[in-house]
Scaffold this motif. Structure first.
Motif, PDB file in Angstrom:
ATOM      1  N   GLN A  47     -15.255  97.051  46.628  1.00  0.00           N
ATOM      2  CA  GLN A  47     -14.067  97.379  47.400  1.00  0.00           C
ATOM      3  C   GLN A  47     -13.885  96.475  48.622  1.00  0.00           C
ATOM      4  OE1 GLN A  47     -13.722 101.527  48.283  1.00  0.00           O
ATOM      5  NE2 GLN A  47     -11.794 101.312  49.377  1.00  0.00           N
ATOM      6  N   PRO A  48     -14.940  96.169  49.424  1.00  0.00           N
ATOM      7  CA  PRO A  48     -14.725  95.283  50.577  1.00  0.00           C
ATOM      8  C   PRO A  48     -14.235  93.895  50.183  1.00  0.00           C
ATOM      9  CG  PRO A  48     -16.787  96.478  50.803  1.00  0.00           C
ATOM     10  CD  PRO A  48     -16.305  96.716  49.410  1.00  0.00           C
ATOM     11  N   GLU A  49     -14.742  93.375  49.056  1.00  0.00           N
ATOM     12  CA  GLU A  49     -14.367  92.019  48.642  1.00  0.00           C
ATOM     13  C   GLU A  49     -13.160  91.998  47.714  1.00  0.00           C
ATOM     14  OE1 GLU A  49     -17.715  89.181  47.867  1.00  0.00           O
ATOM     15  OE2 GLU A  49     -18.886  91.036  47.803  1.00  0.00           O
ATOM     16  N   LYS A  50     -12.764  93.169  47.200  1.00  0.00           N
ATOM     17  CA  LYS A  50     -11.686  93.268  46.214  1.00  0.00           C
ATOM     18  C   LYS A  50     -11.945  92.326  45.025  1.00  0.00           C
ATOM     19  CE  LYS A  50      -8.969  96.258  48.329  1.00  0.00           C
ATOM     20  NZ  LYS A  50      -9.851  96.604  49.439  1.00  0.00           N
ATOM     21  N   LYS A  51     -13.196  92.333  44.559  1.00  0.00           N
ATOM     22  CA  LYS A  51     -13.584  91.486  43.431  1.00  0.00           C
ATOM     23  C   LYS A  51     -14.261  92.334  42.364  1.00  0.00           C
ATOM     24  CE  LYS A  51     -15.343  87.387  43.919  1.00  0.00           C
ATOM     25  NZ  LYS A  51     -16.231  86.261  44.309  1.00  0.00           N
ATOM     26  N   PHE A  52     -14.113  91.883  41.125  1.00  0.00           N
ATOM     27  CA  PHE A  52     -14.839  92.474  40.012  1.00  0.00           C
ATOM     28  C   PHE A  52     -15.949  91.500  39.626  1.00  0.00           C
ATOM     29  CE2 PHE A  52     -15.153  95.345  36.413  1.00  0.00           C
ATOM     30  CZ  PHE A  52     -14.628  96.499  36.953  1.00  0.00           C
ATOM     31  N   PHE A  53     -17.182  92.020  39.557  1.00  0.00           N
ATOM     32  CA  PHE A  53     -18.345  91.170  39.317  1.00  0.00           C
ATOM     33  C   PHE A  53     -18.936  91.430  37.942  1.00  0.00           C
ATOM     34  CE2 PHE A  53     -18.203  91.104  43.944  1.00  0.00           C
ATOM     35  CZ  PHE A  53     -18.510  89.772  44.230  1.00  0.00           C
ATOM     36  N   GLN A  54     -19.541  90.390  37.399  1.00  0.00           N
ATOM     37  CA  GLN A  54     -20.279  90.482  36.140  1.00  0.00           C
ATOM     38  C   GLN A  54     -21.721  90.052  36.382  1.00  0.00           C
ATOM     39  OE1 GLN A  54     -20.033  87.265  33.222  1.00  0.00           O
ATOM     40  NE2 GLN A  54     -19.316  88.776  31.708  1.00  0.00           N
ATOM     41  N   TYR A  55     -22.650  90.930  35.973  1.00  0.00           N
ATOM     42  CA  TYR A  55     -24.074  90.618  36.049  1.00  0.00           C
ATOM     43  C   TYR A  55     -24.672  90.734  34.652  1.00  0.00           C
ATOM     44  CZ  TYR A  55     -24.361  90.667  41.161  1.00  0.00           C
ATOM     45  OH  TYR A  55     -24.218  90.370  42.500  1.00  0.00           O
ATOM     46  N   GLU A  56     -25.660  89.880  34.368  1.00  0.00           N
ATOM     47  CA  GLU A  56     -26.358  89.935  33.090  1.00  0.00           C
ATOM     48  C   GLU A  56     -27.769  90.472  33.305  1.00  0.00           C
ATOM     49  OE1 GLU A  56     -27.004  87.178  29.108  1.00  0.00           O
ATOM     50  OE2 GLU A  56     -26.600  86.218  31.038  1.00  0.00           O
ATOM     51  N   ILE A  57     -28.225  91.299  32.366  1.00  0.00           N
ATOM     52  CA  ILE A  57     -29.585  91.819  32.436  1.00  0.00           C
ATOM     53  C   ILE A  57     -30.525  90.792  31.825  1.00  0.00           C
ATOM     54  CG2 ILE A  57     -31.096  93.745  31.828  1.00  0.00           C
ATOM     55  CD1 ILE A  57     -28.560  95.390  31.301  1.00  0.00           C
ATOM     56  N   ASP A  58     -31.438  90.248  32.635  1.00  0.00           N
ATOM     57  CA  ASP A  58     -32.352  89.237  32.099  1.00  0.00           C
ATOM     58  C   ASP A  58     -33.531  89.918  31.400  1.00  0.00           C
ATOM     59  OD1 ASP A  58     -34.343  89.933  33.906  1.00  0.00           O
ATOM     60  OD2 ASP A  58     -34.106  88.174  35.167  1.00  0.00           O
ATOM     61  N   PRO A  59     -34.366  89.168  30.692  1.00  0.00           N
ATOM     62  CA  PRO A  59     -35.452  89.785  29.913  1.00  0.00           C
ATOM     63  C   PRO A  59     -36.432  90.602  30.744  1.00  0.00           C
ATOM     64  CG  PRO A  59     -35.077  87.541  29.181  1.00  0.00           C
ATOM     65  CD  PRO A  59     -34.246  87.720  30.417  1.00  0.00           C
ATOM     66  N   ASP A  60     -36.524  90.336  32.046  1.00  0.00           N
ATOM     67  CA  ASP A  60     -37.433  91.092  32.905  1.00  0.00           C
ATOM     68  C   ASP A  60     -36.782  92.341  33.489  1.00  0.00           C
ATOM     69  OD1 ASP A  60     -39.553  89.297  32.562  1.00  0.00           O
ATOM     70  OD2 ASP A  60     -38.757  87.981  34.121  1.00  0.00           O
ATOM     71  N   GLY A  61     -35.518  92.554  33.185  1.00  0.00           N
ATOM     72  CA  GLY A  61     -34.837  93.737  33.670  1.00  0.00           C
ATOM     73  C   GLY A  61     -34.054  93.531  34.947  1.00  0.00           C
ATOM     74  N   ALA A  62     -34.125  92.345  35.531  1.00  0.00           N
ATOM     75  CA  ALA A  62     -33.361  92.068  36.738  1.00  0.00           C
ATOM     76  C   ALA A  62     -31.909  91.764  36.374  1.00  0.00           C
ATOM     77  CB  ALA A  62     -33.969  90.897  37.494  1.00  0.00           C
ATOM     78  N   LEU A  63     -31.015  91.924  37.356  1.00  0.00           N
ATOM     79  CA  LEU A  63     -29.613  91.578  37.162  1.00  0.00           C
ATOM     80  C   LEU A  63     -29.328  90.229  37.796  1.00  0.00           C
ATOM     81  CD1 LEU A  63     -27.645  94.902  37.778  1.00  0.00           C
ATOM     82  CD2 LEU A  63     -28.442  93.921  35.636  1.00  0.00           C
ATOM     83  N   VAL A  64     -28.683  89.361  37.030  1.00  0.00           N
ATOM     84  CA  VAL A  64     -28.356  88.011  37.492  1.00  0.00           C
ATOM     85  C   VAL A  64     -26.840  87.874  37.534  1.00  0.00           C
ATOM     86  CG1 VAL A  64     -28.586  85.558  37.032  1.00  0.00           C
ATOM     87  CG2 VAL A  64     -30.476  87.106  36.460  1.00  0.00           C
ATOM     88  N   GLU A  65     -26.304  87.522  38.695  1.00  0.00           N
ATOM     89  CA  GLU A  65     -24.858  87.374  38.812  1.00  0.00           C
ATOM     90  C   GLU A  65     -24.375  86.218  37.955  1.00  0.00           C
ATOM     91  OE1 GLU A  65     -21.379  86.529  42.170  1.00  0.00           O
ATOM     92  OE2 GLU A  65     -23.378  87.204  42.819  1.00  0.00           O
ATOM     93  N   LYS A  66     -23.360  86.504  37.117  1.00  0.00           N
ATOM     94  CA  LYS A  66     -22.811  85.478  36.234  1.00  0.00           C
ATOM     95  C   LYS A  66     -21.430  85.023  36.665  1.00  0.00           C
ATOM     96  CE  LYS A  66     -24.709  84.355  33.062  1.00  0.00           C
ATOM     97  NZ  LYS A  66     -25.750  83.339  32.863  1.00  0.00           N
ATOM     98  N   ALA A  67     -20.598  85.953  37.146  1.00  0.00           N
ATOM     99  CA  ALA A  67     -19.227  85.586  37.496  1.00  0.00           C
ATOM    100  C   ALA A  67     -18.618  86.669  38.366  1.00  0.00           C
ATOM    101  CB  ALA A  67     -18.382  85.393  36.235  1.00  0.00           C
TER     102      ALA A  67
END
Length: 362
Positions: A38-58
């Protein structure tokens, strides 16, 4: 978000660990997580990597398409997210856009007007938008009509759109129950194996008309290939359990079965009391209108929006407001009333369980 290799050890350490994301809700599709900031008014996409962490993609700005908080966010299928936002709260004008995934591009946008419903002569009810689902080649969106004085229009209502153009909004109503649809129950739509659509109907202390006929929460049905309510179907949850029962959430288990988060509407003192230990779990047999209540202690389950469901196991959180603890909870949906087990303690201050997400590699 805290990666863990075991949900059923002694503890999962959440003290100053994990990563915090500026999101009120999450959408999971394939190996991606999507959310609106909401503060940035952006929609984000994160990918779940094999270790379970989230990596920002776009990330993509939607500032020109939403007014405030992207109020209604909907995963329509594996390729489309629909976002809707009122231009002014309670008024009929609504902005909308669709985002194609996983490429994260705005695919369409526009504005529509919610259908008018008269409250009194020359005065319209206020209107609200809820969550939505594709059914019978249309988009069906839950709604409620009300005013700012705590009064609600009788009946339960959805708006049906021609999709994907989001045109020709038609108000479809039923008088089987007075309730809101798709607003409090953010997980409130279940499509059974035969294609029928079941909708959680919430009323009373949390939202909507207080019961005057001993019917509190219920389930409504729209049959396969239809867009009108089934006039012969109301699953009266209070009648099934012989006590006041309202509904907060509905999650599909398979066939015609769903897990529901339920509560006694008469025990809740309005919205300010909604985060206390009011909630319990029940498996609903939607076709036969039966409930199996699980003997899980009542808890604050309202925020547990993303359970992990696999191999008949429904895994979520058990948050005790009274004890100030949060545990993993697993319910075997094919078992009896005691077919559940308590898992690891989530160790940390001010923790609330929102969702459990499995790695695709697991």
């Amino acid at each position: 978000m805290i990666p863990t290799d075991s949900l059923f050890g002694k503890r999962i350490d959440a003290s100053d660990k994990g990563r915090q994301y500026d999101a009120k809700s999450l959408i999971r599709s394939d190996n991606y997580i999507y959310f609106f900031s909401q503060p940035e008014k952006k929609f984000f996409q994160y990918e779940i990597d094999p270790d379970g962490a989230l990596v920002e993609k776009a990330g993509i700005s939607v500032a020109g398409y939403v007014t405030e908080q992207a109020y209604s966010q909907n995963l329509l299928d594996s390729t489309t997210i629909l976002i809707m936002d009122p231009v002014k709260w309670g008024e009929p004008e609504v902005k909308w856009l669709t985002i194609s995934i996983p490429d994260l591009k705005i695919s369409a946008s526009g504005i529509y007007q919610l259908p008018f419903m008269e409250q009194s002569h020359d005065m319209a009810w206020k209107s609200n938008i809820g969550r939505a689902v594709l059914h019978a080649g249309k988009l069906i969106m839950g709604t409620v009509y009300y005013d700012f004085k705590g009064n609600f229009a009788k009946g339960a209502h959805v708006v049906v759109f021609d999709y994907p153009g989001m045109i020709n909004p038609q108000l479809v109503s039923t008088d089987l129950i007075s309730a809101e649809l798709g607003i409090v129950s953010t997980n409130g739509f279940v499509k059974s194996a035969n294609g029928d659509l079941y909708i959680a109907a919430c009323r009373g202390a949390v939202m909507g008309t207080i019961s005057d006929n001993d019917v509190y929460g219920g389930i409504l049905r729209i049959k396969k290939d239809q867009t009108s309510f089934d006039k012969d179907y109301l699953f009266d949850l209070s009648g099934a359990l012989k006590q006041p029962v309202n509904i907060m959430q509905l999650d599909y288990l398979g066939s015609d079965k769903a897990m529901a988060i339920l509560f006694d509407d008469t025990k809740m003192k309005g919205w300010v009391d909604s985060e206390n230990d009011h909630y319990f779990f029940g498996r609903l047999d939607l076709e036969s209108k039966k409930i199996q209540r699980y003997n899980v202690p009542k808890s604050d389950a309202r925020i547990a929006k993303m359970p992990f469901i696999s191999d008949s196991k429904y895994t979520t959180f058990l948050k005790s407001h009274a004890d100030q603890t949060v545990h993993i909870l697993e319910i075997d949906s094919k078992g009896g009333p005691d077919a559940f087990r308590k898992g690891a303690l989530i160790d940390g201050k001010n923790v609330r369980g929102y969702g459990i997400i499995a790695h695709l590699s697991r």
